[in-house]
Design a protein around this motif. Structure first.
Motif, short mmCIF file in Angstrom:
data_model
loop_
_atom_site.label_atom_id
_atom_site.label_comp_id
_atom_site.label_asym_id
_atom_site.label_seq_id
_atom_site.Cartn_x
_atom_site.Cartn_y
_atom_site.Cartn_z
N VAL A 169 81.21 1.54 67.38
CA VAL A 169 80.16 0.51 67.30
C VAL A 169 79.09 0.98 66.31
N LEU A 170 78.71 0.08 65.43
CA LEU A 170 77.62 0.40 64.50
C LEU A 170 76.48 -0.58 64.73
N PHE A 171 75.40 -0.07 65.29
CA PHE A 171 74.19 -0.89 65.43
C PHE A 171 73.51 -0.85 64.07
N MET A 172 73.30 -2.02 63.49
CA MET A 172 72.85 -2.06 62.09
C MET A 172 71.90 -3.23 61.88
N LYS A 173 71.32 -3.25 60.67
CA LYS A 173 70.52 -4.41 60.28
C LYS A 173 71.43 -5.31 59.46
N GLY A 174 71.65 -6.52 59.99
CA GLY A 174 72.57 -7.44 59.32
C GLY A 174 73.94 -7.32 59.92
N THR A 175 74.94 -7.82 59.19
CA THR A 175 76.32 -7.77 59.68
C THR A 175 77.17 -7.01 58.66
N PRO A 176 78.36 -6.56 59.07
CA PRO A 176 79.21 -5.83 58.12
C PRO A 176 79.43 -6.62 56.82
N ASP A 177 79.54 -7.93 56.94
CA ASP A 177 79.75 -8.73 55.72
C ASP A 177 78.45 -8.90 54.94
N MET A 178 77.30 -8.85 55.68
CA MET A 178 76.02 -9.03 54.97
C MET A 178 74.97 -8.06 55.51
N PRO A 179 75.10 -6.79 55.13
CA PRO A 179 74.09 -5.82 55.57
C PRO A 179 72.72 -6.18 55.00
N MET A 180 71.67 -5.92 55.77
CA MET A 180 70.32 -6.33 55.32
C MET A 180 69.47 -5.12 54.96
N CYS A 181 70.13 -3.97 54.85
CA CYS A 181 69.34 -2.76 54.54
C CYS A 181 70.30 -1.79 53.87
N GLY A 182 69.80 -1.03 52.90
CA GLY A 182 70.64 -0.13 52.15
C GLY A 182 71.37 0.88 53.02
N PHE A 183 70.63 1.42 53.99
CA PHE A 183 71.26 2.44 54.85
C PHE A 183 72.37 1.82 55.69
N SER A 184 72.12 0.62 56.22
CA SER A 184 73.17 -0.04 57.00
C SER A 184 74.37 -0.36 56.11
N GLY A 185 74.08 -0.82 54.90
CA GLY A 185 75.18 -1.14 53.98
C GLY A 185 76.03 0.08 53.67
N ARG A 186 75.35 1.19 53.48
CA ARG A 186 76.07 2.44 53.15
C ARG A 186 76.96 2.86 54.32
N SER A 187 76.44 2.68 55.54
CA SER A 187 77.22 3.08 56.72
C SER A 187 78.46 2.20 56.88
#
Lengths: 78, 106
Positions: free
Chosen positions: B18-36
């Motif tokens: 599970v990845l708790f992130m900002k945004g969704t895997p298809d549309m990350p809303m933060c650079g760090f989340s996108g990188r993860s």
């Protein structure tokens, strides 16, 4: 909301007096830094625990006042 | 345990990765989340993305849940692995790939 590199260093030093700290300002906006922290206090601790020690030193500013801190921690022998 | 902690606990325990992130895997809303997300996709590991921006309660709740002040946060088989920095460090050293193999999720 922003913090200066010297503030970050001071907070970490207060909690980890032996720490050797290098801080890079990633964006020049006082909100995005990279920090490398070397301290004997990290000995025997997992990476997660080491990072939590640094976040605790920042007394709740991490994630609020300070948006991003790319963190690398290690012990002197690493 | 508060409602939000129960919800988080359920997500963490009923999904292998599970990845708790900002945004969704298809549309990350933060650079760090996108990188993860990219790291997990690079490893070919199926995972559940949870968008903490969906609710302020979730956004705060996840930080309290594991005493970690930022997002993203990665959990594998119920265990907190780390945030973006630790994921990157482990990915570059090969530890993350090994961890996924050891846990039988990759």
């Amino acid at each position: 909301m922003a913090m200066s590199a010297t503030d970050i260093e001071r907070f970490i030093k207060e909690a980890l007096p032996d720490a050797v700290i290098t801080i890079r300002d990633l964006a020049g906006d006082g909100d995005h830094y990279a920090a490398n922290v070397v301290s004997a206090a990290f000995k025997g601790k997992s990476r997660v625990q080491q990072h939590q020690m640094v976040y605790a030193a920042l007394k709740g500013r991490m994630g609020g006042e300070l948006h991003a801190l790319a963190l690398q921690t290690s012990t002197p022998e690493d | 345990m508060t409602d939000i902690a129960t919800q988080i606990d359920n997500d963490v325990k009923t999904n292998d990765v599970v990845l708790f992130m900002k945004g969704t895997p298809d549309m990350p809303m933060c650079g760090f989340s996108g990188r993860s997300v990219q790291i997990l996709q690079n490893l070919g590991v199926p995972f559940k993305g949870v968008n903490v921006l969906d609710s302020a309660e979730l956004r705060q709740g996840i930080k309290d849940y594991t005493n970690w002040p930022t997002v993203p946060q990665l959990y594998v088989k119920g265990e907190f692995v780390g945030g973006s920095d630790i994921m990157m460090e482990m990915f570059q050293s090969g530890e993350l790939k090994q961890l996924m193999a050891d846990k039988g999720v990759a």
